[in-house]
Design a protein around this motif. Sequence first.
Motif, PDB file in Angstrom:
ATOM      1  N   ALA A   3      36.526  32.095  41.849  1.00 50.55           N
ATOM      2  CA  ALA A   3      36.595  31.082  42.894  1.00 50.55           C
ATOM      3  C   ALA A   3      35.969  32.027  44.183  1.00 50.55           C
ATOM      4  CB  ALA A   3      37.864  31.005  43.432  1.00 50.55           C
ATOM      5  N   ILE A   4      35.921  33.362  44.391  1.00 49.10           N
ATOM      6  CA  ILE A   4      35.410  34.020  45.647  1.00 49.10           C
ATOM      7  C   ILE A   4      33.868  33.937  45.300  1.00 49.10           C
ATOM      8  CG2 ILE A   4      34.888  36.274  46.441  1.00 49.10           C
ATOM      9  CD1 ILE A   4      38.097  36.819  46.116  1.00 49.10           C
ATOM     10  N   ALA A   5      33.393  34.295  44.045  1.00 50.63           N
ATOM     11  CA  ALA A   5      31.963  34.295  43.883  1.00 50.63           C
ATOM     12  C   ALA A   5      31.435  32.934  43.870  1.00 50.63           C
ATOM     13  CB  ALA A   5      31.738  34.802  42.532  1.00 50.63           C
ATOM     14  N   MET A   6      32.236  31.698  43.689  1.00 51.28           N
ATOM     15  CA  MET A   6      31.636  30.460  43.847  1.00 51.28           C
ATOM     16  C   MET A   6      31.630  30.186  45.113  1.00 51.28           C
ATOM     17  SD  MET A   6      33.404  28.338  40.624  1.00 51.28           S
ATOM     18  CE  MET A   6      32.584  26.794  41.367  1.00 51.28           C
ATOM     19  N   ASP A   7      32.638  30.560  45.996  1.00 47.18           N
ATOM     20  CA  ASP A   7      32.536  30.011  47.484  1.00 47.18           C
ATOM     21  C   ASP A   7      31.402  30.885  48.252  1.00 47.18           C
ATOM     22  OD1 ASP A   7      34.343  28.241  47.116  1.00 47.18           O
ATOM     23  OD2 ASP A   7      36.078  29.244  48.058  1.00 47.18           O
ATOM     24  N   CYS A   8      31.285  31.953  47.835  1.00 46.05           N
ATOM     25  CA  CYS A   8      30.050  33.110  48.594  1.00 46.05           C
ATOM     26  C   CYS A   8      28.965  32.310  48.168  1.00 46.05           C
ATOM     27  CB  CYS A   8      30.375  34.384  48.196  1.00 46.05           C
ATOM     28  SG  CYS A   8      31.693  35.401  48.761  1.00 46.05           S
ATOM     29  N   LEU A   9      28.757  31.839  46.875  1.00 49.03           N
ATOM     30  CA  LEU A   9      27.258  31.445  46.599  1.00 49.03           C
ATOM     31  C   LEU A   9      27.117  30.122  46.919  1.00 49.03           C
ATOM     32  CD1 LEU A   9      24.645  32.230  44.836  1.00 49.03           C
ATOM     33  CD2 LEU A   9      25.609  31.713  42.959  1.00 49.03           C
ATOM     34  N   TYR A  10      27.981  29.316  46.823  1.00 46.31           N
ATOM     35  CA  TYR A  10      27.677  27.666  46.969  1.00 46.31           C
ATOM     36  C   TYR A  10      28.425  27.211  48.178  1.00 46.31           C
ATOM     37  CZ  TYR A  10      25.719  28.264  42.176  1.00 46.31           C
ATOM     38  OH  TYR A  10      25.272  28.549  41.160  1.00 46.31           O
ATOM     39  N   GLY A  38      33.487  32.745  34.958  1.00 44.20           N
ATOM     40  CA  GLY A  38      33.401  33.378  36.179  1.00 44.20           C
ATOM     41  C   GLY A  38      32.516  34.560  36.215  1.00 44.20           C
ATOM     42  N   ARG A  39      32.186  35.204  35.193  1.00 47.17           N
ATOM     43  CA  ARG A  39      31.139  36.380  35.137  1.00 47.17           C
ATOM     44  C   ARG A  39      29.854  35.748  35.315  1.00 47.17           C
ATOM     45  NH1 ARG A  39      27.943  37.869  30.776  1.00 47.17           N
ATOM     46  NH2 ARG A  39      27.228  39.746  30.897  1.00 47.17           N
ATOM     47  N   GLU A  40      29.724  34.537  34.833  1.00 45.28           N
ATOM     48  CA  GLU A  40      28.362  33.962  34.979  1.00 45.28           C
ATOM     49  C   GLU A  40      28.089  33.524  36.475  1.00 45.28           C
ATOM     50  OE1 GLU A  40      26.844  30.836  32.168  1.00 45.28           O
ATOM     51  OE2 GLU A  40      26.814  29.706  33.819  1.00 45.28           O
ATOM     52  N   VAL A  41      28.776  33.314  37.388  1.00 41.63           N
ATOM     53  CA  VAL A  41      28.624  32.972  38.638  1.00 41.63           C
ATOM     54  C   VAL A  41      28.612  34.378  39.374  1.00 41.63           C
ATOM     55  CG1 VAL A  41      31.009  32.821  39.312  1.00 41.63           C
ATOM     56  CG2 VAL A  41      28.869  31.604  40.605  1.00 41.63           C
ATOM     57  N   MET A  42      29.496  35.374  38.994  1.00 39.49           N
ATOM     58  CA  MET A  42      29.272  36.511  39.530  1.00 39.49           C
ATOM     59  C   MET A  42      28.039  37.401  39.112  1.00 39.49           C
ATOM     60  SD  MET A  42      33.009  38.182  38.228  1.00 39.49           S
ATOM     61  CE  MET A  42      34.773  37.192  38.749  1.00 39.49           C
ATOM     62  N   LEU A  43      27.448  37.137  38.226  1.00 32.80           N
ATOM     63  CA  LEU A  43      26.210  37.733  38.022  1.00 32.80           C
ATOM     64  C   LEU A  43      25.079  36.729  38.923  1.00 32.80           C
ATOM     65  CD1 LEU A  43      26.219  37.874  34.060  1.00 32.80           C
ATOM     66  CD2 LEU A  43      26.086  39.891  35.764  1.00 32.80           C
ATOM     67  N   ALA A  44      25.377  35.569  38.930  1.00 33.97           N
ATOM     68  CA  ALA A  44      24.306  34.852  39.743  1.00 33.97           C
ATOM     69  C   ALA A  44      24.441  35.429  41.212  1.00 33.97           C
ATOM     70  CB  ALA A  44      24.658  33.421  39.738  1.00 33.97           C
ATOM     71  N   LEU A  45      25.698  35.658  41.540  1.00 30.06           N
ATOM     72  CA  LEU A  45      25.791  35.973  43.041  1.00 30.06           C
ATOM     73  C   LEU A  45      25.123  37.290  43.482  1.00 30.06           C
ATOM     74  CD1 LEU A  45      27.112  35.648  45.718  1.00 30.06           C
ATOM     75  CD2 LEU A  45      29.099  36.916  44.993  1.00 30.06           C
ATOM     76  N   ARG A  46      25.172  38.209  42.445  1.00 29.52           N
ATOM     77  CA  ARG A  46      24.641  39.535  42.585  1.00 29.52           C
ATOM     78  C   ARG A  46      22.935  39.410  42.372  1.00 29.52           C
ATOM     79  NH1 ARG A  46      24.153  44.251  37.841  1.00 29.52           N
ATOM     80  NH2 ARG A  46      22.894  42.383  36.877  1.00 29.52           N
ATOM     81  N   GLY A  47      22.429  38.346  41.567  1.00 29.29           N
ATOM     82  CA  GLY A  47      21.205  38.110  41.578  1.00 29.29           C
ATOM     83  C   GLY A  47      20.855  37.523  42.851  1.00 29.29           C
ATOM     84  N   ALA A  48      21.268  36.755  43.539  1.00 25.23           N
ATOM     85  CA  ALA A  48      21.023  36.075  44.581  1.00 25.23           C
ATOM     86  C   ALA A  48      21.087  37.052  45.959  1.00 25.23           C
ATOM     87  CB  ALA A  48      21.752  34.826  45.013  1.00 25.23           C
TER      88      ALA A  48
END
Length: 670
Positions: free
Chosen positions: A235-242, A104-114
């Motif tokens: 799950a929040i991070a994934m839905d926000c990003l993707y 989950g941390r990986e996708v949270m970091l990706a959301l921040r980067g996006a």
Amino acid sequence: MGRSTERFPSKADVIARTPDVAVREMLVHLEQAGIDTPFDRFDRQKPHCAFGLEGTCCKNCHMGPCRVTPKKPRGVCGADANLIAARNILRWTAAGVASHGARGREVMLALRGAADGSLDLPILGPEKVRATAKAFGIDDADKTVEELAGEIAMILLDDLCRTLPGPHRTLEAMAPPERLAVWRQLDILPVGAYHEVFEALHRTGTGTDGDWENVARQVLRCGLAFAWSSVVGSAIAMDCLYGLPKRGRIETNLGAITEGTVNIAVHGHSPVLVAAIVKAARREDLIAEARAAGAETIRLYGICCSGHSALAKFGDITPLANAMGAELVLGTGALDLWVADVQDVFPSIMDVAACFHTRVVTTSDSTRLPGAEHIAFDHHHTNLAEADGLAERIVRRGIETFGERQSGQVQIPQARMAAEVGFSVENVLATFGGGQVLHEHLRSGRIRGIVNLVGCNNPKVVYEESVVRVAEELMAHDVLVLTNGCAAFALLKMGFCLPDALVGAGAGLAGVLAPLGLPPVWHMGECLDNARASALFRAVSMAAEEPLRHLPLAFSSPEWSNEKGVGAALGFRLLGVNSYHCIAPPVSGSEELSRFFFEGTQEILGAVMVVDPDPIALAARIVADMDARRGALGWEPAGAPSEARLSVLRPQSGGRHHHHHEEEQGHEKT
């Protein structure tokens, strides 16, 4: 004590009883080729150690290992069975928090980067960003979606890794107020996921917490950290990003593999690089390279949750098998490249891949496999911006390997099935016209209840049989079934996720779903998408104006097998929802901890754990408990169950699908 007398199924039992004929065919095929599977290795582990099964073996220091018995009731340090079992289950729970939290941390970091522009990633879920920002109290019409996404990412990361005491903002914003009051009174609100794992390892070390009840309280804190950071936060991070899942119809099972294409499997749980691989596989230049190599096109296949996640978000991927079935997929000889990211990737896949010249690529520093090529994000995640380049290299490896596929060694079973996927809380409520309509169907008895049916597989029961039997009993009793993760593969493959599966449903459930064109089982995605099930449960609770503990809702993981399974069940029981299983947790050596785990949580949480190895009896208990809750609410009784069962109405046809395969060409045992 020491050696178990419990009788677990053998591989022969699996071959005789597994509901999927493709599984049966591949087990026989690999046995003839002299290739091991998890079921062979499980048989060789018998008889299992009873101390381990009961949770009464302690290896937390080097004075042992200590194994307690009535004649030796304490370990060297003085720990008794209650304390040892509690320490062991706490470490399991903490490991589950870390497992889901790490990816989950990986996708949270990706959301921040996006959000800040350091990654060239579009934010595909603006509606989820706005809704989450509103829940967190940070919504501002003057802020861009990117600005809000960046703030959300930092809140999620803070909840994940907080060390300074403070409110867990995801939990405070999203959890039912009634539950918050319960958790606060029990003093189990977590500081942060990292801290609770840190604390769990600390207090289970030598000579620290000697009170089993206090250790059990930390289990509950870890359960909340698991549910609200590792699962909901991720799950929040994934839905926000993707973006949110998209409804669609797909084909599944091994018969959906095509032979004339570059075939790439994605296996694991992390979505960031998999999303880039999906994009790369669609590129016209790479498809042209595949055609130049003699292939028709590039196809992607899903193993475990990487497949579920990409399928729900992007389509263009064919789900094939859960972690336990991965080696059977490799045994078809039709996969050119196997992309392994994180979790539930057994080391043994390398042996089977070598037999069929399937190249394996690993994509995370936390999941290396000897002999695999490593094309990955680094330990510090400093190269997230290189995802597209890494994905291009990976897809090209698949194209290069296409020409190495062994002629005469491809065997693809005929079994295939269509399925509908992509259910979310948002599209479900839109279809029904709101939570109030769904609540009215429940109150009237047309829908008896709702069950979230999930969980990894375990060879202690016949592979996928328990999931299928529980599902068909529930739907025959007008129970709506939600599913995700490993358990979902069985239901996808066996036709439960199609509207015409309503022939095996009760009259009430069929009457509600048929006019809407909905199946009796809703595929909600990967194992993180337990968050969707709990959110739907909360929507029903709000519409009914009743706490979750009063409602005919349930969680079931019949075949659960790893640390994440403990956290998943705890997450729902902490909400007041009972959990139901065919396999018991390793606590039976402690009377006190067993009592706490099975019945003791009723008083403090309003929910219990139920274990019955017979899946039909387990389903009957779920139905009975739902009826008891319905009766207490004064709701209308549900109707009589259907006499039909889907597996009887729609038995799978067997048959082999040979592609120039010669039986006498076996492999040496690997």
